[in-house]
Scaffold this active site. Structure first.
Site: not given
Ligand SMILES: N=NNCCOCCOc1ccc(-c2cn(C[C@@H]3NC[C@@H](O)[C@H]3O)nn2)cc1
Length: 449
Positions: A20, A77, A121, A165-166, A294, A296, A353, A399, A406-407
């Protein structure tokens, strides 16, 4: 007005990830990742954006570290690009890749910033994807070998390690919903991959322990909260399935040594089964030192037959939304954290995050992002409530440090404390940067209610 105050022991930080922010996608021997392939596939990423240049942090990391130092964070991180280390995923090591991360980690340490390293990631070497990717158990061993090399290479320099990650995003978002790389839409495949990811996590922890590596190791599941619209059991059950997809599915195997029965049964009704081999769950459930959480967003939900994967209908009850369309739902943060404490005990937790996407722009050298400040205030208030309720919070890393790729949403979706002009790569500190700096320095902030 009230004061929200944190212990001086709590560590403050910020997070990013290799694909990213780094750029330099074809430099110094880096191999292709699945995100290089996916982002170049027409229609997969908004505006056809990709990580070829990103924030150019591969070349600008010294400037970024000075911004971190001025911000006052104690912990940063970042993630390592697996294809920078093993261009084809296994085999010959790319020394230039290792050298970059040594320069970078040395610079962090010289500036008094503790590195927290995420090994995976999302940027799987394309060469491994060509052999089945995470669906292939050989990728699990390849990840363990990559992790072992990094442990040995950085032992004593990096003391906080995150394996995966995730895993929900890597398995279900990327192989069932299909909006992330490699973009499959197959529930059985995604479920198999979720198991292989947890196995990869466990094998890396095994290597870490066997090698006697200094420091701590954990993983970083992402979470969402689903609040029942009513106290009808069908609404409660549907919300538990939606939340269980993120929490129980990825926590029970690690902390209880088994998959959650209510989720296994639900998937079996969908014709999906887990292929667990002897010893897998023992490997997955060996003790870890911390868990990265994480968070959101959350939603209000109710039962609706046939809706989505879990007969769960998300209801819009007028919550404010960020500019990526997610509810601002800080109550869900508290619910997630207290649920984890209640179900899994006193595991040390780092918030790895949490942050908000807003369409920021620079006017007269300033970025007035009050909505991001308000989002952070609301979620840090929920975090303090969780701490007061006994949740073992060790640190909070927002984050993100920088606006970044952002993907599938590309560069328009901005999460950073620092604005990036993606044409000039100029960095501009947002108002939230100054607010976060003051909050870190004081250890408290004023809440608007
Ligand atoms: N929940 N059900 N969804 C059903 C419908 O899905 C549609 C899309 O869903 C999602 C769900 C979650 C995400 C997401 C993104 N980030 C932010 C990144 N985290 C790691 C770091 O790299 C950040 O960039 N975290 N999570 C994206 C899309």
């Amino acid at each position: 007005m009230s004061i929200i105050q944190f212990s001086k022991d709590m560590k403050w930080g910020a997070a990013t990830a290799a694909y990213q922010i780094e750029g330099a996608a074809f430099e110094d021997g880096r191999g292709l990742s699945i995100w290089d392939t996916f982002s170049k596939t027409p229609g997969k990423v908004i505006n056809g954006d990709n990580g070829d240049v990103a924030c150019d942090s591969y070349h600008r990391y010294e400037e970024d570290i000075q911004l971190m130092k001025e911000l006052g964070i104690e912990m940063y991180r970042f993630s390592v690009s697996w294809p920078r280390i093993f261009p084809t995923g296994t085999g010959e090591v790319n020394k230039k890749g290792l050298d970059f991360y040594h320069r970078f980690v040395d610079a962090l340490l010289e500036n008094g910033i503790e590195p927290m390293c995420t090994l995976y990631h999302w940027d799987l070497p394309q060469a491994l994807q060509d052999k089945g990717g995470w669906d292939n158990r050989e990728t699990v061993e390849a990840f363990a070998d990559y992790a072992e090399l990094m442990f040995k290479e950085f032992n004593g320099k990096i003391k906080m390690w995150i394996t995966i990650n995730e895993p929900w995003c890597v398995s279900f978002l990327s192989n069932y919903i299909g909006v992330h790389a490699p973009g499959n839409q197959d529930l059985q495949l995604a479920t198999t991959i979720s198991h292989h990811l947890l196995l990869a996590h466990g094998k890396a922890v095994t290597r870490f322990r066997e090698l006697g590596i200094e420091g701590e190791i954990g993983y970083a599941p992402n979470t969402e909260w689903n609040e029942p619209f009513s106290n009808r059991q069908e609404d409660i059950d549907a919300c538990n399935r939606g939340t269980g997809w993120f929490i129980e599915w990825f926590f029970d195997p690690v902390f209880k040594g088994s998959y959650p029965e209510f989720m296994v049964n639900w998937f079996e009704e969908k014709g999906v089964s887990l292929k667990i081999e002897a010893g897998d769950l023992e490997t997955i459930s060996q003790p870890i030192d911390f868990v990265g959480i994480n968070y959101y967003t959350g939603s209000v939900g109710r039962f609706k037959q046939g809706e989505d994967l879990f007969d769960l209908e998300k209801i819009d009850i007028g919550y404010e939304k960020t500019d990526i369309g997610w509810n601002v739902y800080s109550e869900g943060f508290y619910k997630v954290l207290t649920k984890i404490k209640d179900q899994y005990g006193d595991i040390p937790i780092y918030i790895t995050e949490n942050g908000a996407c807003y369409d920021d722009d620079v006017k007269d050298g300033q970025v007035k992002d009050q909505r991001r400040i308000d989002y952070l205030k609301m979620h840090l208030t929920s975090l303090k409530r969780s701490i007061d309720a006994g949740v073992n919070i060790k640190g909070y890393l927002t984050w993100s440090l920088l606006d970044n790729f952002e993907w599938a949403e590309g560069y328009d979706k901005r999460f950073g404390l620092i604005h990036i002009n993606f044409n000039t790569l100029e960095r501009t500190k947002k108002d939230s940067y100054y607010w976060y700096k003051q909050t870190i320095n004081n250890g408290w902030f004023e809440m608007f209610y």
